[in-house]
Design a protein around this motif. Structure first.
Motif: not given
Length: 433
Positions: A217-220, A208-211, A180-181
């Motif tokens: 993506g960071v929340v997930t 890396w996820v933030q970028q 989910w996400g």
């Protein structure tokens, strides 16, 4: 601790609730105008029928296996969904209605043993009081609760993810596309970098996820690691627009039929506005050609004289918009009415020269339809021919058992008693008691 309660094969379960003879038979529910398969029992899934399959392609297969096929009965499904959500409201401290068949809940503790007890209690209460089977997934975050619910559907309908080992095991078996996400585009991007499972995703550095995937993506990423970032949304966000549209069972081109259709759609939008205590300041009417037609869609929009939720005013305005875009040579496969620039009916700003209609008329209409069934009273502009070509095809719709007096379920009491094996009942039938 968060939980996700998901009704199992919801549309199918609603149909089976009043037809126990279907409990082991394949059951499929079709979309509007009986076009595609939108709900499948486990037996239909085992036949290899995919979600969204055009009905004409799988009709013979379903018939060969004696499958029961139903048209969508949204009135019944909506009513039973409301009953499920009300039961959850009595059993849980907080409930977020996520969709017609899903809801998030929050438990006021993090004890795994108590969570298991709560999960089984919720399942039992809904099954006993409503009759719809549900799966329950419990976890420290909403995203992990989604994961737990997927596991619950494959096991006994109840699963808790609480310790690191169980969470890691579930993530190892979960593909990124099922998280989910993480949408289809991000899933393809992650696969290109060799990231195929949720466990692979969790091992990525947050930077890396933030970028690559921004804040969503960071929340997930954090939620999969057990860090709560998404709280329950107990109040839905303000609506920015409402749409009432429908595909026609056959193309429509004559002006009279389209006027009836647009009037019905405008009345439907106005009813939804009143139900949510909103007014609209702008309407848009759109016409879409059939899929195989080589023609562009048409639309027209314009502001209302003043914010309103009165069906009479909205129909008149929608008709004027329709006249701007309709020509006799245009074959319409789908049409709709969209209301935008919505505002609360508590803060409507009227103009100096506006003359709003009396709201009591719409209040009486809504009350009559609520008491005697939707569509009992409607405006003449909506037409009276139930077989008109623009109306939705529902050849196999089941009765609306819970909302229409004339469609209540009938029970043959004599047959029930004759089938009983209870000695006392048999003695009554034989006249010995």
């Amino acid at each position: 601790m968060f939980g996700l309660i998901d009704c199992n094969n919801f549309y199918v379960s609603c149909e089976r609730l009043f037809r126990p003879d279907l409990l082991r038979r394949p059951v499929a529910v079709l979309s509007n105008n009986d076009g595609c398969v939108v709900a499948r029992s486990n037996e239909v899934k085992a036949l290899g029928v995919p979600m969204g399959a055009p009905f004409f392609k799988v009709r013979d297969l379903l018939r060969a296996h004696r499958a029961a096929v139903f048209s969508s009965n949204y009135t019944l499904y909506g009513d039973l969904s409301g009953r499920v959500m009300r039961e959850l409201g009595q059993e849980a401290s907080a409930v977020e209605v996520y969709s017609i068949d899903e809801a998030f809940i929050r438990l006021d503790h993090s004890d795994p043993s108590r969570s298991v007890q709560d999960g089984f209690r919720l399942r039992g209460a809904i099954n006993q009081r409503v009759g719809v089977p549900v799966s329950v997934g419990l976890a420290p975050t909403k995203t992990l609760a989604k994961v737990a619910n997927r596991v619950a559907k494959r096991t006994d309908g109840m699963h808790v993810l609480s310790d690191p080992a169980s969470i890691q095991g579930a993530l190892e078996r979960l593909e990124t596309g099922d998280v989910w996400g993480i949408g289809r585009r991000y899933s393809a991007m992650l696969a290109a970098h060799g990231i195929h499972t949720a466990a692979d995703f969790v091992r990525l550095p947050e930077g890396w996820v933030q970028q690559k995937m921004t804040r969503v993506g960071v929340v997930t990423h954090r939620e999969l690691r057990g860090v709560p970032c998404r709280d329950l949304e107990l109040r839905p966000p303000p609506r920015r627009s409402m749409v009432y549209s429908r595909s026609f069972k056959r193309p429509v081109s004559d002006r009279a039929s389209l006027r009836e259709a647009i009037a019905t759609f405008a009345a439907g939008v106005s009813h939804r506005l009143r139900r949510h205590q909103l007014h609209a300041s702008w309407l848009r009417v759109f016409l879409i050609p059939p899929r195989n037609a080589d023609a562009p869609s048409r639309s027209s929009g314009g502001g209302l004289d003043h914010p309103t939720a009165d069906a009479r005013e909205m129909i008149g305005h929608a008709w004027r918009l329709l006249d701007k875009i309709h020509t006799p040579d245009f074959r319409c496969g789908k049409a709709g009415v969209m209301a935008v620039e919505l505002s609360s009916n508590q803060s409507v700003q009227q103009t100096l020269f506006s003359t709003p209609s009396n709201p009591k008329v719409m209040a009486v209409l809504d009350d009559l339809n609520r008491r005697f069934g939707r569509g009992t009273v409607r405006l003449a502009a909506q037409g009276t021919n139930k077989k008109a070509g623009w109306r939705m095809r529902q050849r196999a719709r089941s009765p609306r058992y819970t909302t229409r007096w004339n469609e209540l379920c009938h029970v043959d009491v004599d047959q029930v008693y004759r089938a009983s094996t209870d000695p006392f009942v048999q003695s009554l039938l034989q006249g010995t008691e």
